[in-house]
Design an enzyme around this catalytic site. Sequence first.
Site, PDB file in Angstrom:
ATOM      1  N   ASP A 243       0.837  -1.193   0.000  1.00 22.91           N
ATOM      2  CA  ASP A 243       0.000   0.000   0.000  1.00 22.91           C
ATOM      3  C   ASP A 243       0.876   1.248   0.000  1.00 22.91           C
ATOM      4  OD1 ASP A 243      -2.581   1.420   0.373  1.00 22.91           O
ATOM      5  OD2 ASP A 243      -1.671   1.976   2.290  1.00 22.91           O
TER       6      ASP A 243
ATOM      7  N   HIS B  73       4.752   4.122  -3.455  1.00 24.36           N
ATOM      8  CA  HIS B  73       5.601   5.211  -3.930  1.00 24.36           C
ATOM      9  C   HIS B  73       6.000   6.171  -2.810  1.00 24.36           C
ATOM     10  CE1 HIS B  73       1.454   6.559  -4.045  1.00 24.36           C
ATOM     11  NE2 HIS B  73       1.879   7.799  -3.951  1.00 24.36           N
TER      12      HIS B  73
ATOM     13  N   ASP C 153     -10.192   1.704  -5.720  1.00 21.64           N
ATOM     14  CA  ASP C 153     -10.044   3.160  -5.623  1.00 21.64           C
ATOM     15  C   ASP C 153     -10.675   3.886  -6.804  1.00 21.64           C
ATOM     16  OD1 ASP C 153      -8.570   3.155  -3.224  1.00 21.64           O
ATOM     17  OD2 ASP C 153      -6.732   2.658  -4.315  1.00 21.64           O
TER      18      ASP C 153
END
Length: 1533
Positions: free
Chosen positions: A544, A547, A679
Amino acid sequence: MDLNRTLLLRLSDKGEPVTSNSYGQGVLTVPSLPPPPSDTPKGTPLFVVKLLISAGSPIARDGLVWTNCPPESTVEFERYTFYKHIIKTSFHKDDTIDLKIYKPGPYCFYLSFRNDAEELETTRRFYFIVPPSLTINGKFLQLNSIAMQSVISKWLGNDINKDWNKIFQTISDKKYNMIHFTPLQSRGESNSPYSIYDQLLFDPTHFNSLDDVIKMVNNLHENYNMLSLTDIVFNHTANNSDWLRDHPDSGYNADTAPHLTAAIELDKALLDFSQNLGNLGYPVEINTNDDLLKILDGIKIHVLGTLKLWEFYVVDVEQTINNVKSNWSKYDAQELIKDDTLDIHELQKDKNLSNFTIYLKKHATMENFGKLGKRNSNQFDIAKLIGILKKLYGNDLNDEILNSTRKIFNDINLPFYKEYDDDINEIMEQLYNRINYLKLDSNGLRQGPITLEKPLTEPYFTRFVATDGKEYALANNGWIWNGNPMVDFASSDSKAYLRREVIVWGDCVKLRYGKSPKDSPYLWERITKYVEMNAKIFDGFRIDNCHSTPLHVGEYFLDVARKVNPNLYVVAELFTGSESLDCFFVERLGISTLIREAMQAWSEEELSRLVHKHGGRPIGSFKYLPMDNMAYSPDLPIDEEYCTISKDNNYPRCVSEIMIPKILTSAPPHALFMDCTHDNETPFQKRTVEDTLPNAALVSLCSSAIGSVYGYDEIYPYLLNLVTETRNYLPNETNGIGKIKTILNNIREEINEESFDTEDSEMFVHHEGQYITFHRTNVKKGSGWYLIARTKFYNGQGQKLAPIVLSQSTCKLLHAFTLEKVGDAIKDEKFLRGIPTILRELKDFKVTYDDESHSSTITMPEDFPQGSIAIFRTQQNKVEESLDHFVRTGAMKATENVTLDSLNSLLYRCEAEEMDSSDGKEGAYDIPNFGKLKYCGLQGWITILKPIVFNNDLAHPLSENLRNGHWALDYTSERLNYYIDQPGIKESQEWLRGRFQRIKELPSYLVPSYFSLVVGVFYEACRFRAMQMFTKNIGNSTLFVQSLALTSVQMVSQMKYTSILPKENVPCMAAGLPHFSTGYMRCWGRDVFISLRGLLLTTGRYEEAKSHILAFAKTLKHGLIPNLLDAGRNPRYNARDAAWFFLQAIQDYVHIAPNGSDILKEKVTRRFPLDDTYIKLDDPRAFSYSTSIEDIIFEILQRHAKGIKYREANAGHQIDRVMTDKGFDVEVNVDWETGLVHGGSQFNCGTWMDKMGESSKAGSVGIPGTPRDGAAVEINGLLKSTLRFVIELHKEGKFQYSKVKKNDGSEISFQNWNDLLQNNFEKKFYVPIESKDDAKFDVDPNIVNRRGMYKDLFRSGKPYEDYQLRPNFAIAMTVAPELFTPEYALNAINLADKVIRGPVGMRTLDPNDYNYRPYYNNGEDSDNFATSKGRNYHQGPEWVWCYGYFLRAFHHFNFMANPLSRNTEKDKPTSYLYQQLYNRLIEHRKWLRTSPWAGLAELTNKDGEICNDSSSTQAWSSGCLLDLFYDLYDRYE
């Protein structure tokens, strides 16, 4: 045991991996393969990555490969533990380093070596990924086979045995093979799955113990045939996590991150202001923009106005002044300022305010000055500050000093105040945007009144009293729009929290790891346990917020996870916006797959682009072959059955019968292409309900892993809120497209069971309005699936799709459906429900097949509305599984009888040569919109195909030509009719015809790929056969040496209308191509014998070498060898040097060829009588008597000893249109004072620098550009070499002669002549470095241009020409090194290296010389005397053949006179010398690799620039470099 999983990785001269360019940005990725068989012995590597390092490469000098690949299977992988492998130093044989891989994961290597500056240099780290081997119930699951369904675990129901199994069954029925769970841990107060309350505790509402989770996952494996994937959250924990109260240092607070203090105070002030809005008279509900602006004005007054945030930025001037006053007497300037870095003399001279500012900031500030910290933390080191002030102003403190100091401080503060103003402006901008989104914007959250629970803006910090009794404010996590993922936005490198740039998650506290476990030991220990626990249970992790995860944190914990589960499947979603950053994360973390989202497509065009990106390689893609990119050792095994992929075990095999390992190359990060994620907004929100079906179908057929969120197939109307949604999934849901997903996932399984390699699957995507068509095919079988999808991004106008023609393929409809909405979203308080829909089957498709065009046509029905799909089964005509193996095999058998001469016909033949052989009927193949092949043979195709294959260039004109017809196929095989009598040609033609016949039956769009494959496979076989026939010094050498050696095949061939014999066609050497390819211009005596050692002797072509020696020996006349041979018919004797190169070639033959000295007794019939009478070929006296080679050698020496003087036969314009009458007079003599050979005149040019002026306009006709009369340095070096040779032969009893007669009738022995030359050569040619030494040598200091050099000539007609620096001295150094004092020689070589060595060739004249003209243009006809008609041919242009002699001399004298270049025993060169040689050949390697002529040019213009008038490949250019390699091989190997 060897699993035969070796992958080859070539390294460049800089140590970087050499990879294909067809994919663009990519990651080195090992193929996805099944686990080894159960009987595999323990300790057997999964893979071996074999690094290939070029011999002599700069990285090989003291070179080491450092890798974190463990040396043994028993050694645990530690990312930062590196093991060294020594690179073997050699100049002749490439080295390989085996990196053995025992477990999946990310690995890296780097190299260290000693560079030219004698410094140790290291490369950057290069990463490669070994993907996990996934299995379900013993069945291997390729990564491209994954079909994943995401579920929100808290919506599965309470009973994991009852409720959850129903959902699992539904997912399994849809043929998904992996379930992705959002975090299953206990949740925080927000109830978000990603706000984890306790990482070490699974949700107690579902699981009573860890065993329950294990049982659930095992149940998925055994009963539902699905793997499990769970989210792992590294970045944050729930804001109410109890353990944070015990360990507040695990977050970013004012103690652990003092730079956040200002942000913490600002956040508190904003929250206080939010709670007091009403009391302060501001709106408590924002209904208009005016309301918002009023509140912002209030923030300026009540928040920013009271916080005085500037105090975090600037120096407190008055407080610092007071510190100076109170401490002035404590510190002494002399004691403080002792360091040279505090030298302030310049400041004392020029008391400039800005200089003071810079100086004080550099020398008198405290640590972290200028960075945010605590309030008023920007301070000076008061002791240093006072010391500097006293040094500048003296020891007495006064108001003037204080005022000056105050000005300095104010100047220092100016940029800080500007920084503060910029940040305040950004704070206000961000607050406006965020409050607007939360409270006012119609597209925002519209939260309503401002309350304690719904404040003006979200809190950036979680505040609590910890167990230590202290109040803390910990930074909440979030994300930043377009933020740099490489910067931790809570670190001191960012002001994002202060500037309110973070879109914050108020329920998640950001975790602070620091740089290593010692910075936050409890946190690292806790997360380690969390990772280990999950890795033991689940098959994969989805990272999760990957980045935003600090890179070192992700590396550490994924390494921990892989120790528990080596085959862990790692998925991540990166929002970097950069392909290169994506690759960076993938290779560092070992990410198996990156999530990509179809619902992010904003248009049909964008969706088609995404499908094209993830769909696979385009149909008809070129297949990789080594071609001429690899060295072909004759020791390589051959196996017809060892091609491509093994069906038994999916192991990567070789691409042809020649067992070169499969190449490890880069590929884009593997994708998990999702039709919709948890999402994403749903199709109903972003497009239409009906688009659910075509979007899903397009994704499903892609050549990647694919996925979907539960609810997409069921047509959920909206993106569900993970925090607030409380309903559960409806068990046994049948609404939606589940039925189609079953069909699509079954198709995927069938496709992937037949695809073992990235090259096995291809696709074609076409977009036309609402329609996207997608054809997915199996390369080897030709079977495929064709999808017609009519999207519905919006309610569009009617669009009719024209009939679709599938060229040369059959087609059958399998399924056609449309999705229809039949109701509105159902409201259900308990269960999540989809929008009611039906799948309606579509009919009336018309599919026809035309026998004449061999094509299928699909005619669409009227009833194919938006939101529809049709799936067809296709089969490409004549493509069957046996085809690939048929094309890749048999070439070695077909070429078993070829010779090097017949390989010339197969591989080369420039157009002029082909025209010669075909009597003008056949030239080079002409590719429309591109041009002609350089060679008619396979090399012509390879030159063009290599970049096409490398870039997969399907749009190249050759690709287009091959699709349009079979002309190239016919040309390639049928041109061999002209050579059918040569050994092996018939069998080769039959092989080519057989393969091309099969290709002609294929769909036209596949022809380029298969043509390339056939040509490549056969070319490799021919190249391999050449290496088998060459000597081992070539066959076992490098790619560069082998490519140079193939120039021998290129240049030597049998011609129809010329030869080296007048009445017999035998193979003869061309001087160069294409300029010197046919007729009398093909064979030049000088060129042949300069090239002979390299092209014929070092390659083992002894018979061809011998035939050329004997053929030219026949033509000896005047004691000279002809320059232009013309097959002995009309030879011309205008070369003074050719005889000496001829004698050197005989010497080389004797020394290199087996029983070489036998040639001395060989007899040849003589073309001309001994009295030099010119006779025609048909004269009875021609070839009427014989002499031996031994006699020939003596005759040349004797004629020179007596002196040679003659006028050329048939002198006049008929043999030379520009020579003046005096130029035809040739004279050569020996100066018996010195033993030197002199010759020539200012009217002719008898050495290799033989350009004659020929421009009437410039007045240069008949005036040589470089007459080089007198004693030429290289001729006398060759004379010395010959004398040494015959003396040795005479001592061995192999040469009967020991003396010659001089022109006065007296005799001189060879030994005395040799000694005379030895004693005088350096005296006459050397120009000493110091003028004081001139008396020792024959030097005219008035015309010396450079010192420390060897003259080019001695006593030429123009004295200054003696002193011109040219490359000819290196020839003498090479053949007669004994003439040179090693120290003098090395200095001269170093001078030449600096002055006249170009990148590829040697400058033929010193650039400082008045006559230097480096650009050769033979077509120029101007009034420029120096350059018109190319008169400057040898006055600066850079000749390549001289480079070989230069490097041979460079090697010899560096080894003799430079201690760096030899080992302590003085018997082997050091890697330093190899590196120096290699560096000087870098451009040759590049030239040879990129030249369409596959050879080295005759010459270049200035600094290696291409010369269009140069011959494109020249025999001596390659031959002289082969000489160098042979020197090294013969001496050291």
